[in-house]
Design a protein around this motif. Structure first.
Motif, mmCIF file in Angstrom:
data_model
loop_
_atom_site.group_PDB
_atom_site.id
_atom_site.type_symbol
_atom_site.label_atom_id
_atom_site.label_comp_id
_atom_site.label_asym_id
_atom_site.label_seq_id
_atom_site.Cartn_x
_atom_site.Cartn_y
_atom_site.Cartn_z
ATOM 1 N N ASP A 10 0.809 -1.217 0.000
ATOM 2 C CA ASP A 10 0.000 0.000 0.000
ATOM 3 C C ASP A 10 0.843 1.268 0.000
ATOM 4 O OD1 ASP A 10 -2.478 -1.398 0.100
ATOM 5 O OD2 ASP A 10 -2.159 -1.762 2.244
ATOM 6 N N ASP A 11 2.163 1.114 0.116
ATOM 7 C CA ASP A 11 3.061 2.267 0.085
ATOM 8 C C ASP A 11 4.355 1.844 -0.604
ATOM 9 O OD1 ASP A 11 4.463 4.583 0.418
ATOM 10 O OD2 ASP A 11 4.469 4.565 2.616
ATOM 11 N N VAL A 12 4.359 1.918 -1.930
ATOM 12 C CA VAL A 12 5.505 1.430 -2.702
ATOM 13 C C VAL A 12 6.738 2.302 -2.508
ATOM 14 C CG1 VAL A 12 4.043 0.341 -4.427
ATOM 15 C CG2 VAL A 12 4.764 2.711 -4.763
ATOM 16 N N THR A 13 6.578 3.508 -1.964
ATOM 17 C CA THR A 13 7.742 4.378 -1.760
ATOM 18 C C THR A 13 8.679 3.821 -0.693
ATOM 19 O OG1 THR A 13 6.599 5.742 -0.101
ATOM 20 C CG2 THR A 13 6.404 6.407 -2.412
ATOM 21 N N LEU A 14 8.222 2.865 0.110
ATOM 22 C CA LEU A 14 9.089 2.261 1.118
ATOM 23 C C LEU A 14 10.105 1.319 0.506
ATOM 24 C CD1 LEU A 14 6.520 1.491 3.969
ATOM 25 C CD2 LEU A 14 8.148 3.387 3.829
ATOM 26 N N GLY A 15 9.921 0.981 -0.763
ATOM 27 C CA GLY A 15 10.894 0.144 -1.455
ATOM 28 C C GLY A 15 10.699 -1.336 -1.211
ATOM 29 N N HIS A 16 11.767 -2.083 -1.478
ATOM 30 C CA HIS A 16 11.707 -3.533 -1.441
ATOM 31 C C HIS A 16 12.564 -4.107 -0.315
ATOM 32 C CE1 HIS A 16 10.684 -2.411 -5.585
ATOM 33 N NE2 HIS A 16 10.003 -3.533 -5.648
ATOM 34 N N ARG A 17 12.251 -5.347 0.033
ATOM 35 C CA ARG A 17 13.080 -6.145 0.919
ATOM 36 C C ARG A 17 13.683 -7.264 0.081
ATOM 37 N NH1 ARG A 17 9.472 -7.570 3.994
ATOM 38 N NH2 ARG A 17 8.930 -9.569 3.045
ATOM 39 N N THR A 18 14.987 -7.458 0.167
ATOM 40 C CA THR A 18 15.663 -8.483 -0.614
ATOM 41 C C THR A 18 15.749 -9.775 0.189
ATOM 42 O OG1 THR A 18 16.989 -6.817 -1.776
ATOM 43 C CG2 THR A 18 17.761 -9.094 -1.861
ATOM 44 N N THR A 19 15.278 -10.862 -0.409
ATOM 45 C CA THR A 19 15.336 -12.172 0.236
ATOM 46 C C THR A 19 16.004 -13.164 -0.705
ATOM 47 O OG1 THR A 19 13.120 -12.749 -0.605
ATOM 48 C CG2 THR A 19 13.250 -11.735 1.584
#
Length: 388
Positions: A277-286
């Motif tokens: 719901d808030d794509v500005t927070l970016g991604h988490r790499t797994t």
């Protein structure tokens, strides 16, 4: 005099030298502001953080955003030496309004000075650089992965990382890249560890002969063989180092490098949104395991094998067969437990340090050490199992 904060970023994922990268970005920044009477009084330079991370998740960039809120911040403007390193994708559009709100103009060489919030050309230029930054990162990833795939397949090169249990790292001569060789970098290879190589062979043999992962772990503990984290404590400061566990045995049985071949691409990095719901927070790499048909095997053996390839293949067949047998024995309509075990993963055995397993009896929850019970079953003649 205009007081400036210098902002920049360098990532080691594309093999940049942090000091050299900082210096040339700083040189570009000074060349832009000094003719206008500017002077850099502080800097916010992130090292080792991917450009895909939003500013709020880069330590120095986030510190700069917080400094903007301070009326006693000590600088009047921000200079960015290389926008492609600093902004990625739509990060400029998400960040620039904060600068405008606090009346702190960011300067970039590409527009020859401060970015004008009312200038459509400036906005277009910065958006283009964000897109170029994203494209550059994708190209770097492709080049690095292609090079590593080729090195593993054609050269059998050891590509770094922790050596598998049973091996140790040995020198393999000067680096073929002249620049890296001049800097003293050398190639490495795997060689058998005399203290643990035979343990690997024993694990595969016991498994093919019918023992389970858990039973093998108990047997090794009974025989007083240090577990992988205890044998290589320097590389495992975060582990308990107390005893073998089934997971360690399973990882060894799944590792094809014991056949003498270098194997790459067993895992891949996946980027998943932190908040949909808030794509500005970016991604988490797994890290995610790849199917075995996507593994890259060296064409020829690259180091001394600890087991024959036939033994490794026999162990994989045995695991598949046991998995099929287990699935057939399961009740088709068995319901999964809906009980919530609030202390799952938090309670550990005081004797072996392993996590205790929850179970319910007459609506009451108990936690027990399965390994203690399994040792008692494996060594029924002993009053006290050897590990406990």
């Amino acid at each position: 005099m205009i007081r400036f904060a210098f902002a920049g970023r360098c990532s080691t994922e594309d093999l940049q030298d942090p000091e050299a990268s900082r210096n040339w970005q700083l040189t570009r920044a000074r060349a832009l502001i000094e003719p206008a009477g500017g002077q850099i009084v502080t800097e916010y330079f992130d090292v080792g953080h991917s450009r895909s991370l939003p500013w709020q998740r880069r330590p120095c960039a986030n510190e700069l955003l917080q400094a903007l809120r301070d009326p006693h911040r000590g600088f009047d403007a921000v200079v960015i030496g290389e926008p492609q390193h600093t902004f990625y994708g739509n990060q400029f559009g998400n960040t620039f309004p904060v600068f405008v709100h606090f009346r702190i103009p960011p300067w970039v060489p590409e527009v020859g000075g401060p970015i004008d919030p009312d200038n459509e050309a400036h906005d277009l230029v910065m958006s283009v650089f964000g897109g170029m930054s994203k494209g550059e990162r994708n190209r770097i990833k492709i080049r690095v992965r292609t090079a590593m795939s080729s090195q593993a397949k054609l050269q059998g090169r050891y590509l770094g990382g922790r050596p598998p249990y049973g091996y140790r790292i040995a020198d393999a001569g000067p680096h073929p890249n002249p620049a890296k060789a001049a800097a003293g970098q050398r190639l490495h290879k795997l060689e058998p560890d005399p203290a643990t190589a035979l343990v690997v062979l024993r694990i595969f043999t016991l498994y093919v002969d019918g023992m389970s992962d858990e039973a093998i772990a108990l047997r090794l503990n009974h025989d007083g063989i240090p577990c992988p984290s205890a044998h290589d404590a320097a590389r495992n400061p975060h582990r308990t180092k107390k005893a073998w566990q089934a997971g360690a045995v399973r990882a060894i049985l799944h590792n094809p490098r014991y056949t003498g071949h270098e194997v790459w691409n067993k895992q891949r990095k996946e980027e998943r949104l932190l908040d949909i719901d808030d794509v500005t927070l970016g991604h988490r790499t797994t890290m995610t395991h790849n199917p075995t048909d996507e593994w890259i095997w060296s064409n020829e053996p690259a180091h001394t094998p600890l087991i024959p390839k036939e033994l490794f293949e026999a162990a994989q067949r045995a695991r598949r067969q046991r998995a099929r047998t287990y699935q057939r024995q399961e009740r088709p309509n068995r319901r999964s437990s809906q009980r919530a075990y609030v202390l799952r993963g938090r309670v550990k055995c005081t004797l072996c340090g392993r996590k205790m397993q929850p179970s319910a009896i007459r609506d009451r929850v108990y936690y027990r050490c399965e390994y203690k019970e399994q040792e008692a079953a494996l060594y029924p003649g002993l009053d006290h199992p050897p590990h406990h």
